[in-house]
Design an enzyme around this catalytic site. Structure first.
Site, PDB file in Angstrom:
ATOM      1  N   SER A  23       3.058   8.274 -24.616  1.00 32.87           N
ATOM      2  CA  SER A  23       1.906   7.976 -23.772  1.00 32.87           C
ATOM      3  C   SER A  23       1.306   9.198 -23.096  1.00 32.87           C
ATOM      4  O   SER A  23       0.309   9.079 -22.380  1.00 32.87           O
ATOM      5  CB  SER A  23       2.303   6.948 -22.702  1.00 32.87           C
ATOM      6  OG  SER A  23       3.308   7.464 -21.853  1.00 32.87           O
TER       7      SER A  23
ATOM      8  N   LYS B 110       3.416   2.006 -14.060  1.00 33.17           N
ATOM      9  CA  LYS B 110       2.674   3.268 -13.999  1.00 33.17           C
ATOM     10  C   LYS B 110       1.602   3.224 -12.910  1.00 33.17           C
ATOM     11  O   LYS B 110       1.442   4.182 -12.135  1.00 33.17           O
ATOM     12  CB  LYS B 110       2.041   3.554 -15.356  1.00 33.17           C
ATOM     13  CG  LYS B 110       3.055   3.889 -16.444  1.00 33.17           C
ATOM     14  CD  LYS B 110       2.383   4.059 -17.795  1.00 33.17           C
ATOM     15  CE  LYS B 110       3.413   4.431 -18.878  1.00 33.17           C
ATOM     16  NZ  LYS B 110       2.792   4.570 -20.206  1.00 33.17           N
TER      17      LYS B 110
ATOM     18  N   PRO C 297      16.463  -1.564 -11.869  1.00 35.24           N
ATOM     19  CA  PRO C 297      17.508  -1.976 -10.935  1.00 35.24           C
ATOM     20  C   PRO C 297      16.928  -2.355  -9.571  1.00 35.24           C
ATOM     21  O   PRO C 297      15.943  -1.782  -9.115  1.00 35.24           O
ATOM     22  CB  PRO C 297      18.400  -0.731 -10.826  1.00 35.24           C
ATOM     23  CG  PRO C 297      18.071   0.091 -12.015  1.00 35.24           C
ATOM     24  CD  PRO C 297      16.655  -0.180 -12.346  1.00 35.24           C
TER      25      PRO C 297
ATOM     26  N   GLY D 140      14.153  -5.674 -16.373  1.00 39.20           N
ATOM     27  CA  GLY D 140      13.469  -4.987 -15.286  1.00 39.20           C
ATOM     28  C   GLY D 140      14.324  -3.899 -14.688  1.00 39.20           C
ATOM     29  O   GLY D 140      15.528  -3.801 -14.958  1.00 39.20           O
TER      30      GLY D 140
END
Length: 812
Positions: free
Chosen positions: A682, A725, A360, A358
């Site tokens: 993407s 996102k 920071p 994941g």
């Protein structure tokens, strides 16, 4: 063998200095003091000429003025390296022995001796046997140095390596304590094999004498030294301080044996420990090797071979602890509770290896401490950032100077138990060089089938790591080798929503900083609206580190006021006075939803720090059908853009738009913030939408953000980082998103706030994207045979009312 032609074979008028109690050998540097007047004059004469002098021992050291019959006929030619006048009578001199030589004739006796000397040739008629005997002599000499402490081992050994066998015997002869007559005998022996044989005999006798002397009087056993005197009986250079076996040595050995017996080591480790103790017992206690052995035994004895932490297995207690320390992170908490449940049914299950991936600041490292507290285990942390040497993991072999165990064993020793929670932090920041790949060494550590017999190079015996709970953290999974990923259970920890950050600040960060700054609830209060403004205007991150820093800054300001005005000072932090504490906001809300524009679309991107929104701009200029990309786009994004452009050019003929594009116009795609690298596939549907909007002059809705990979046939393929996102889009005020249909499973893990307040369109083909993203429909044209058929777009994903908290206010 010494080249006899290095100097003249016959040396005429070479000055002679007789030496007391000293024999100088070739290839040795010897210091001594000259005190007799005749010797001082001989030294000065040699210094004026070619600095060559003849040195020979006198038979009786008590004679002040030896005659030629009192001086040995065989000596050594030497070169004066340095002379220092110590006082009016004496001179200090350093010489380097060159060659054996014999006195042929005394040419002058006053005021000092000058002689005719002939260099003696050395012979070796048994070279193969000499090599074998030399090995034994070297081994004996090393033992002699360790026992007698007569010289610095580190300075002598390199000289032995860099010389010929003949010179090696001379160097050893000069450092061994023996009667003057024996040394002179070795000097006069020109046959190398015979000299080696004599030296072997002398060394064996000297070692026996030292052992025998120790048995009689350990305090005085090794105090014999080889004083370097001058030829006139002046003071010799002082010997080094003695260093001998202590009287309490047997007690130390017995104490070590008792510790090994109590340590309850595995059989192999215990056997190695006892063997090392036997070796240590036979060594001089102050020798270098004894220190190495003690260090090794200390490490063996300090490891927790059978020490275990008593685990907590109460699920409710563990759940309470995890909730106290962290907000959210339901998947991780559920996995820990599952593990504790297994411990209640299975007596000795294998250790757990979890991978927390994941951005920071989301609490990956602090989760390790909470898990240790919840399970009742010790906690150790090893940061792997910047580690590039395999020996950091496996340790160095004891043959290396200054060797130590690897950091895995070091951390286990520090933890003091064999079943700690072991956090391997920042595993994606490791690298490799010529010293090996530490990631490959970690594979054995993290493999449940192998880590029960982990072998550290220094410890050199198996250590069981199977009871350890390993937690691996990383920001990105891509840099981690796939075989290493295969050995751990990956749990992705996404960034926090705005509401989650608000709750974390209220429950954890503010109380923590108030305690750290000595503030009470009467001194400072934060309104929810102030915290929302702080989150939006002063931080832009997936985690909460920057948020905590800003809260710390506000607390410092309040502390200053409390000190100046008194402990009764109270202040409520609101949106109005927040800028007085933190200054103007560092970040502004992007104007993504102000108005619809032609040729401009909004894309969603994922970074290791969380999600971001990107603005894609398309422009048409006169040219010849070229396609230009700017904005520091990576190779994969450039390929995705090329695929999008090819799809658009195929769509031109279907829609009947810009038929002269390939002849008269160039298309330029730019992604602002050019200093920031951008990568990934993407952006395909976002770029295609911007280009078609430009060519059809139909604006793109600014209420919609897009993400998806495009194929040449217009299919929309799934992408990653969906939660991050959508969080970025929600943060910027966008409430509608277009995603690939195959990303439907990712929507299950979305926060309720996103499901409640965002409309998500799932699409399968580019036609569906354009139907939703453009503000009006494309020009209609009758389809031709073979045209791409698209499915109806999925209905927007919606969640019923009451399933999530209401959207927090976007303005003050």
């Amino acid at each position: 063998m010494q080249d006899p032609n290095e100097h003249s074979e016959v040396l005429r008028n070479i000055p002679l200095i007789p030496l007391r109690d000293l024999v100088v050998f070739p290839a040795t540097l010897v210091p001594f003091i000259v005190g007799r007047s005749s010797s001082v004059q001989a030294l000065e004469k040699a210094a004026e000429k070619d600095k060559m002098i003849f040195l020979s021992a006198q038979m009786d050291a008590s004679i002040d003025n030896p005659s030629p019959k009192d001086i040995y006929s065989v000596g050594v030619t030497a070169k004066i390296i340095r002379t220092i006048k110590s006082d009016e009578r004496n001179m200090k001199v350093i010489v380097e022995g060159k060659s054996r030589a014999r006195i042929v004739e005394y040419l002058s006796t006053s005021p000092f001796y000058q002689i005719l000397a002939k260099v003696v040739r050395e012979v070796d008629d048994r070279a193969p046997e000499s090599r074998e005997l030399l090995k034994r002599v070297l081994a004996l000499f090393e033992d002699y140095l360790k026992l007698n402490q007569n010289a610095n081992l580190d300075s002598i050994i390199p000289a032995l390596r860099e010389n010929t066998p003949e010179r090696i015997t001379d160097i050893i002869s000069s450092h061994v304590f023996m009667p003057l007559e024996e040394k002179q005998n070795l000097l006069e022996t020109v046959n190398s094999f015979e000299r080696l044989r004599r030296l072997n005999y002398v060394l064996e006798n000297e070692i026996l004498k030292i052992h025998s002397a120790y048995q009689k009087d350990p305090q005085r056993a090794g105090k014999r030294r080889v004083p370097l005197k001058d030829q006139a009986g002046q003071k010799a250079f002082p010997p080094r301080a003695p260093n001998f076996r202590k009287e309490d040595q047997p007690n130390e050995i017995e104490e070590l044996r008792q510790k090994v017996a109590k340590a309850k080591m595995p059989g192999d480790a215990e056997e190695k420990a006892y063997k090392e103790i036997e070796r240590l017992e036979a060594m001089p206690p102050m020798s270098a090797e004894a220190t190495v052995s003690r260090n090794y035994l200390d490490w063996l004895l300090s490891l927790p071979w059978n020490k275990r932490s008593r685990e907590k297995r109460e699920l409710k207690e563990a759940e309470t602890i995890l909730d106290q320390d962290h907000f959210g992170l339901e998947k991780v908490k559920e996995r820990i509770l599952e593990y504790l449940s297994i411990r209640q049914l299975v007596k000795n299950p294998k250790g757990v290896i979890l991978g927390f991936i994941g951005p920071p600041g989301v609490g990956k490292s602090s989760l390790g401490k909470s898990i240790a507290r919840a399970t009742g285990r010790k906690f150790v942390r090893l940061s792997l950032g910047g580690v590039r040497d395999e020996a950091e993991i496996r340790g160095h072999r004891r043959t290396y100077i200054g060797a130590y165990p690897g950091r895995i064993i070091q951390m286990i020793k520090r933890g003091g138990t064999r079943n700690p929670v072991f956090l391997l932090d920042e595993v994606d920041k490791m690298s490799m060089d010529f010293r090996g790949d530490p990631a490959s060494a970690l594979m054995e550590v993290l493999d449940p089938e192998q880590n029960s017999t982990f072998l550290d190079h220094y410890i050199d015996t198996d250590f069981d790591l199977s009871q350890i709970m390993f937690i691996v953290t990383a920001n990105m999974v891509e840099p981690i080798p796939k075989p290493l990923i295969d050995r751990m259970e990956i749990i992705r920890i996404p960034g926090y929503t705005e509401d989650e950050k608000l709750q974390i600040a209220k429950r954890f960060l503010i109380p923590k900083q108030m305690t750290a700054h000595g503030l009470t609830g009467d001194n400072i209060q934060f309104s929810d609206r102030a915290l929302i403004k702080l989150i939006r205007g002063y931080t832009r991150e997936a985690g909460v580190r920057s948020l905590e820093r800003e809260i710390t800054t506000v607390c410092r300001k309040i502390v200053k006021k409390v000190v100046e005005k008194g402990k009764d000072t109270s202040e409520r932090v609101s949106p109005k006075n927040l800028e007085a504490h933190l200054g103007i906001p560092k970040f502004r809300r992007s104007e993504f939803d102000k108005r619809d524009e032609v040729g401009v679309s909004t894309g969603m991107a994922w970074t290791e720090f969380g999600g971001e929104l990107l603005r894609f701009e398309a422009n048409k200029i006169h040219g010849k059908g070229n396609f230009t990309l700017t904005g520091q786009l990576g190779e994969i994004m450039q390929e995705s853009a090329q695929a999008a452009f090819s799809f658009v050019r195929g769509k031109i003929f279907e829609l009947g738009i810009a038929p002269d594009l390939h002849r008269n116009f160039d298309i330029h795609i730019h992604v602002p913030e050019g200093s920031t690298p951008k990568e990934g596939p993407s952006a395909g549907i976002t770029i295609a939408t911007a280009i078609i909007s430009l060519l059809t002059d139909i604006p793109v809705s600014k209420k919609v953000a897009l993400s998806g990979e495009i194929t040449l046939k217009g299919k929309v393929l799934p992408v990653g980082g969906i939660k991050e996102k959508l969080l970025a889009a929600y943060r910027e005020g966008i409430r509608e998103a277009i995603l690939p249909l195959d990303n439907r499973p990712d929507l299950k893990d979305l926060p309720k706030l996103i499901k409640q307040n965002m409309t998500i369109h799932l699409v399968e083909a580019m036609d569906d994207v354009l139907r939703i993203a453009l503000t009006r429909e494309l020009p209609k044209k009758a389809p031709k045979a073979g045209d791409l058929k698209t499915a109806e777009p999925e209905k927007p994903v919606q969640v019923g009312e009451g399933d999530a908290p209401k959207e927090p206010p976007l303005t003050n």
